[in-house]
Scaffold this motif. Structure first.
Motif, PDB file in Angstrom:
ATOM      1  N   SER A 169       0.818  -1.223   0.000  1.00 44.02           N
ATOM      2  CA  SER A 169       0.000   0.000   0.000  1.00 44.02           C
ATOM      3  C   SER A 169       0.849   1.270   0.000  1.00 44.02           C
ATOM      4  N   MET A 170       2.126   1.149   0.392  1.00 39.16           N
ATOM      5  CA  MET A 170       2.991   2.325   0.457  1.00 39.16           C
ATOM      6  C   MET A 170       3.656   2.646  -0.878  1.00 39.16           C
ATOM      7  N   LEU A 171       3.615   1.704  -1.832  1.00 42.44           N
ATOM      8  CA  LEU A 171       4.435   1.842  -3.037  1.00 42.44           C
ATOM      9  C   LEU A 171       4.062   3.035  -3.908  1.00 42.44           C
ATOM     10  N   PRO A 172       2.761   3.297  -4.180  1.00 45.51           N
ATOM     11  CA  PRO A 172       2.443   4.485  -4.993  1.00 45.51           C
ATOM     12  C   PRO A 172       2.966   5.773  -4.365  1.00 45.51           C
ATOM     13  N   GLY A 173       2.842   5.901  -3.030  1.00 52.37           N
ATOM     14  CA  GLY A 173       3.333   7.097  -2.359  1.00 52.37           C
ATOM     15  C   GLY A 173       4.839   7.226  -2.435  1.00 52.37           C
ATOM     16  N   VAL A 174       5.546   6.106  -2.332  1.00 50.81           N
ATOM     17  CA  VAL A 174       7.004   6.115  -2.421  1.00 50.81           C
ATOM     18  C   VAL A 174       7.447   6.609  -3.795  1.00 50.81           C
ATOM     19  N   ILE A 175       6.779   6.127  -4.839  1.00 59.12           N
ATOM     20  CA  ILE A 175       7.144   6.544  -6.207  1.00 59.12           C
ATOM     21  C   ILE A 175       6.901   8.039  -6.391  1.00 59.12           C
ATOM     22  N   GLU A 176       5.765   8.517  -5.882  1.00 63.53           N
ATOM     23  CA  GLU A 176       5.458   9.948  -5.997  1.00 63.53           C
ATOM     24  C   GLU A 176       6.479  10.786  -5.219  1.00 63.53           C
ATOM     25  N   GLU A 177       6.864  10.322  -4.034  1.00 64.30           N
ATOM     26  CA  GLU A 177       7.861  11.052  -3.239  1.00 64.30           C
ATOM     27  C   GLU A 177       9.198  11.107  -3.953  1.00 64.30           C
ATOM     28  N   ALA A 178       9.580  10.004  -4.568  1.00 65.09           N
ATOM     29  CA  ALA A 178      10.861   9.965  -5.275  1.00 65.09           C
ATOM     30  C   ALA A 178      10.865  10.966  -6.424  1.00 65.09           C
ATOM     31  N   LEU A 179       9.743  11.072  -7.127  1.00 67.77           N
ATOM     32  CA  LEU A 179       9.638  12.035  -8.231  1.00 67.77           C
ATOM     33  C   LEU A 179       9.594  13.467  -7.700  1.00 67.77           C
ATOM     34  N   ARG A 180       8.807  13.696  -6.654  1.00 68.37           N
ATOM     35  CA  ARG A 180       8.629  15.050  -6.113  1.00 68.37           C
ATOM     36  C   ARG A 180       9.944  15.590  -5.549  1.00 68.37           C
ATOM     37  N   SER A 181      10.725  14.710  -4.920  1.00 68.49           N
ATOM     38  CA  SER A 181      12.007  15.137  -4.336  1.00 68.49           C
ATOM     39  C   SER A 181      13.111  15.231  -5.380  1.00 68.49           C
ATOM     40  N   GLU A 182      12.807  14.817  -6.601  1.00 68.12           N
ATOM     41  CA  GLU A 182      13.763  14.792  -7.711  1.00 68.12           C
ATOM     42  C   GLU A 182      14.902  13.803  -7.465  1.00 68.12           C
ATOM     43  N   GLN A 196      25.011  -8.232  -3.531  1.00 71.54           N
ATOM     44  CA  GLN A 196      24.012  -7.167  -3.514  1.00 71.54           C
ATOM     45  C   GLN A 196      24.586  -5.825  -3.058  1.00 71.54           C
ATOM     46  N   GLU A 197      25.903  -5.704  -3.044  1.00 73.34           N
ATOM     47  CA  GLU A 197      26.508  -4.459  -2.565  1.00 73.34           C
ATOM     48  C   GLU A 197      26.058  -3.247  -3.380  1.00 73.34           C
ATOM     49  N   LEU A 198      26.015  -3.366  -4.695  1.00 73.81           N
ATOM     50  CA  LEU A 198      25.583  -2.241  -5.519  1.00 73.81           C
ATOM     51  C   LEU A 198      24.138  -1.871  -5.215  1.00 73.81           C
ATOM     52  N   HIS A 199      23.275  -2.870  -5.062  1.00 76.98           N
ATOM     53  CA  HIS A 199      21.871  -2.598  -4.747  1.00 76.98           C
ATOM     54  C   HIS A 199      21.754  -1.749  -3.482  1.00 76.98           C
ATOM     55  N   PHE A 200      22.525  -2.093  -2.446  1.00 78.72           N
ATOM     56  CA  PHE A 200      22.397  -1.339  -1.195  1.00 78.72           C
ATOM     57  C   PHE A 200      23.029   0.039  -1.293  1.00 78.72           C
ATOM     58  N   ARG A 201      24.059   0.195  -2.069  1.00 78.51           N
ATOM     59  CA  ARG A 201      24.607   1.544  -2.299  1.00 78.51           C
ATOM     60  C   ARG A 201      23.553   2.414  -2.986  1.00 78.51           C
ATOM     61  N   GLN A 202      22.860   1.836  -3.958  1.00 78.16           N
ATOM     62  CA  GLN A 202      21.815   2.586  -4.649  1.00 78.16           C
ATOM     63  C   GLN A 202      20.630   2.879  -3.716  1.00 78.16           C
ATOM     64  N   LEU A 203      20.241   1.878  -2.934  1.00 77.39           N
ATOM     65  CA  LEU A 203      19.127   2.056  -2.001  1.00 77.39           C
ATOM     66  C   LEU A 203      19.429   3.152  -0.985  1.00 77.39           C
ATOM     67  N   PHE A 204      20.596   3.102  -0.371  1.00 74.89           N
ATOM     68  CA  PHE A 204      20.936   4.103   0.641  1.00 74.89           C
ATOM     69  C   PHE A 204      21.024   5.487   0.011  1.00 74.89           C
ATOM     70  N   ALA A 205      21.517   5.559  -1.227  1.00 76.56           N
ATOM     71  CA  ALA A 205      21.638   6.850  -1.899  1.00 76.56           C
ATOM     72  C   ALA A 205      20.265   7.465  -2.178  1.00 76.56           C
ATOM     73  N   ILE A 206      19.317   6.674  -2.676  1.00 80.36           N
ATOM     74  CA  ILE A 206      18.022   7.259  -3.014  1.00 80.36           C
ATOM     75  C   ILE A 206      17.217   7.609  -1.759  1.00 80.36           C
ATOM     76  N   VAL A 207      17.349   6.805  -0.720  1.00 84.40           N
ATOM     77  CA  VAL A 207      16.642   7.110   0.530  1.00 84.40           C
ATOM     78  C   VAL A 207      17.122   8.445   1.091  1.00 84.40           C
ATOM     79  N   ARG A 208      18.429   8.661   1.072  1.00 83.32           N
ATOM     80  CA  ARG A 208      18.954   9.931   1.580  1.00 83.32           C
ATOM     81  C   ARG A 208      18.584  11.085   0.649  1.00 83.32           C
TER      82      ARG A 208
END
Length: 574
Positions: free
Chosen positions: A266-279, A338-350
């Motif tokens: 249920s959180m996924l649509p909001g996460v996608i919108e936040e990622a776009l809104r925050s650029e 999965q090291e690259l995946h987590f580098r990407q994950l941590f980068a986008i979250v921040r």
């Protein structure tokens, strides 16, 4: 005011400060090199430079001036060049360490460093509809050890089994069940059938593009809440959890939560919108939502057909954990690939503005190999499944126990074999740096000599055996004169027992259970030397026997605590 070594270090700082020659802020106490006959040292170079004096002269003046109080843990103080060396007072150390182990019991080694803070540890995380195999065991074992270590550090720990119960692979599984029929068995047999269906569909899909389209439709139907897709999916989830639980029970694994990827739907649509809104992300020409951050390769968080991916769900997971648990750390125990995946994950979250004051940590690990160095792989046909691995370990341990302890009741030998076999599997993973590949070598894993769980468990059992024999001979534990414990092997063992709290801190700081494993191995080794050089039941005097019995009891207690941090049981007899 803390454990013996903490008090010792505090007393050193106070003693140096009391001379008036060095300001408190310039006093740094370190562990000397192995060839230096001291327990802690003050290296005068930095302080001398700040004070504008000669470091050798400063160290000599401090050594001549310091006069520890009569009850201090500080024994000898000497200066060697610019090094001011401090040795523990042997008699006071023996009393302090053994008494605090006896008083603390199962809590010995724990500290309160993390009090008031929360750590989330994401580990195990098997994919639903697949049998657990040796590829899952490393995350499971390392993660559980970190749970124990961070709890020992005083943190509130949330252990989360982030189940892989969503995504494209489920589209294939659902399509395969519709095409070939649902398995009729239960447990591991049903899981094996699901894997066969998955493999069969995958093979046919390579020659028939329509099958790939069908799998994608089922994947999207599942995300959109189609009743048939959801019902089949739930059946797979329930079946998989029942099959996995037996393995978890045998390994002593206890999760606080088992939120699968589906939990965050249920959180996924909001996460996608936040990622776009925050650029932090942007919509690509084909309609997919992608991100390209910190010079990392571009990655997707929403497919062009509107479907989500692992990354989307991982972003939602972090957001949920921040809101629900307010953690100081989120730790992922996931293999090194999965090291690259987590580098990407941590980068986008921040980049989205989250977790700026939170430690996001990936603890990577290597693969498990055969004795000849070959990786275990389903494709190669040499995969070892977890249930079979544990059964094999226990069967081999039972043969060892039967040979060594045939006089014990059958039920007790079975329990010991379970503890020894499972312990061998756990320790074989934890005694080395997790980044290294590990080898399934049963002869070494089950040896009662050298660096193995069986050796450590045997050392604990030997301690308990000595204490039982003492009680049978009328020499049960009693208050003793611990200042008699001055033999070099007694002192080495006591000094090492005193290090457990330090080892717990180091293991937490490095996310490294092997630090605790090394402490346990050294404890067993030092106990073996003590046992050879210092008779316990046949000590020279009753007073010395009583003191050594207390040391044996303290060793058993501390070793049991160290093994418990690794998730390994310590049998009373072997």
């Amino acid at each position: 005011m803390g454990y013996a070594l903490e008090r010792f270090i505090a007393e050193i700082k106070d003693a140096i400060a009391a001379t008036g020659k060095v300001p408190v802020e310039l006093i740094e106490i370190t562990t000397p090199k192995p060839n230096i006959p001291a327990d802690r040292t003050f290296v005068a170079f930095k302080a001398a430079k700040a004070l504008g004096v000669d470091p050798v002269k400063l160290a000599a003046e401090l050594a001549a001036t310091i006069a520890p109080p009569p009850d201090s843990l500080i024994g000898e103080v000497t200066a060697t060049g610019a090094f001011l060396n401090f040795s523990l007072h042997p008699q006071r150390l023996a009393k302090a360490v053994i008494n605090e182990i006896e008083t603390a019991g199962e809590a010995y080694g724990t500290v309160a460093d993390g009090a008031g803070r929360t750590v989330v540890i994401d580990y195990s995380s098997p994919n639903i509809a697949k049998r657990m195999h040796v590829g899952h065991i490393r995350s499971t074992i390392i993660g559980q050890a970190l749970v124990h270590i961070f709890r020992a550090l005083g943190y509130r720990v949330i252990g989360d089994n982030h189940l892989g119960d969503w995504g494209t692979q489920f589209g294939i599984i659902l399509a395969a069940m519709q095409r070939y029929g649902r398995p009729q068995n239960e447990g591991e047999a049903a899981m094996a059938e699901l894997e066969a269906l998955y493999a069969r569909y995958n093979a046919e899909m390579k020659d028939d593009p329509a099958l790939e389209d069908e799998a994608r439709r089922w994947s999207l139907a599942l995300e959109q809440g189609d009743p048939t897709a959801r019902a089949l999916w739930q059946w797979c989830v329930d079946l998989s959890l029942r099959a996995a639980q037996r393995n978890y029970d045998r390994l002593g694994i206890r999760f606080d939560y088992a939120y699968g990827e589906s939990f965050y739907e249920s959180m996924l649509p909001g996460v996608i919108e936040e990622a776009l809104r925050s650029e932090a992300a942007f919509r690509d020409v084909d309609g997919a939502v992608v991100a390209e951050l910190d010079k990392l390769p571009k990655f997707i968080i929403q497919r062009s057909d509107g479907g989500t991916v692992y990354m989307t769900r991982d972003i939602a997971t972090i957001k949920f954990r921040l809101q629900e648990f307010n953690p100081s750390h989120i730790i992922y125990v996931v293999d090194a690939r999965q090291e690259l995946h987590f580098r990407q994950l941590f980068a986008i979250v921040r980049a989205m503005g989250y977790a700026r004051d939170v430690e996001l940590v990936h603890v990577p690990f290597g693969v498990i190999t055969t004795p000849d160095g070959q990786p275990l792989s389903t494709k190669k046909g040499n995969m070892v499944y977890l249930e079979a691995l544990l059964d094999d370990a226990v069967a081999r341990a039972r043969a060892l126990v039967d040979a060594k302890s045939a006089d014990l009741p059958d039920e007790e030998r079975a329990a010991i074999a379970e503890a020894v076999g499972i312990g061998a599997v756990i320790y074989n993973d934890l005694y080395q740096d997790p980044r290294r590949n590990i080898t399934l070598d049963w002869e070494r894993m089950l040896s009662i000599e050298g660096n193995s769980a069986a050796y450590l468990q045997y050392s604990h059992a030997r301690c308990r055996s000595i204490l039982r024999r003492a009680a049978e001979e009328g020499a049960a534990l009693a208050e003793a004169d611990l200042t008699l414990l001055t033999h070099p092997s007694e002192q080495r063992l006591i000094r090492h027992l005193a290090r457990l709290p330090e080892a717990v801190r180091e293991a937490g700081a490095r996310y490294a259970p092997f630090v605790i494993a090394d402490w346990c191995y050294t404890t067993a080794r030092e106990f073996g030397i003590f046992f050879e050089q210092c008779p316990v039941l046949r000590a020279e005097t009753p007073a010395l026997r009583a003191a050594r019995l207390q040391l044996v009891a303290a060793t058993a207690n501390a070793l049991r605590n160290g093994l418990a941090l690794l998730g390994i049981r310590a049998p009373e007899r072997m």
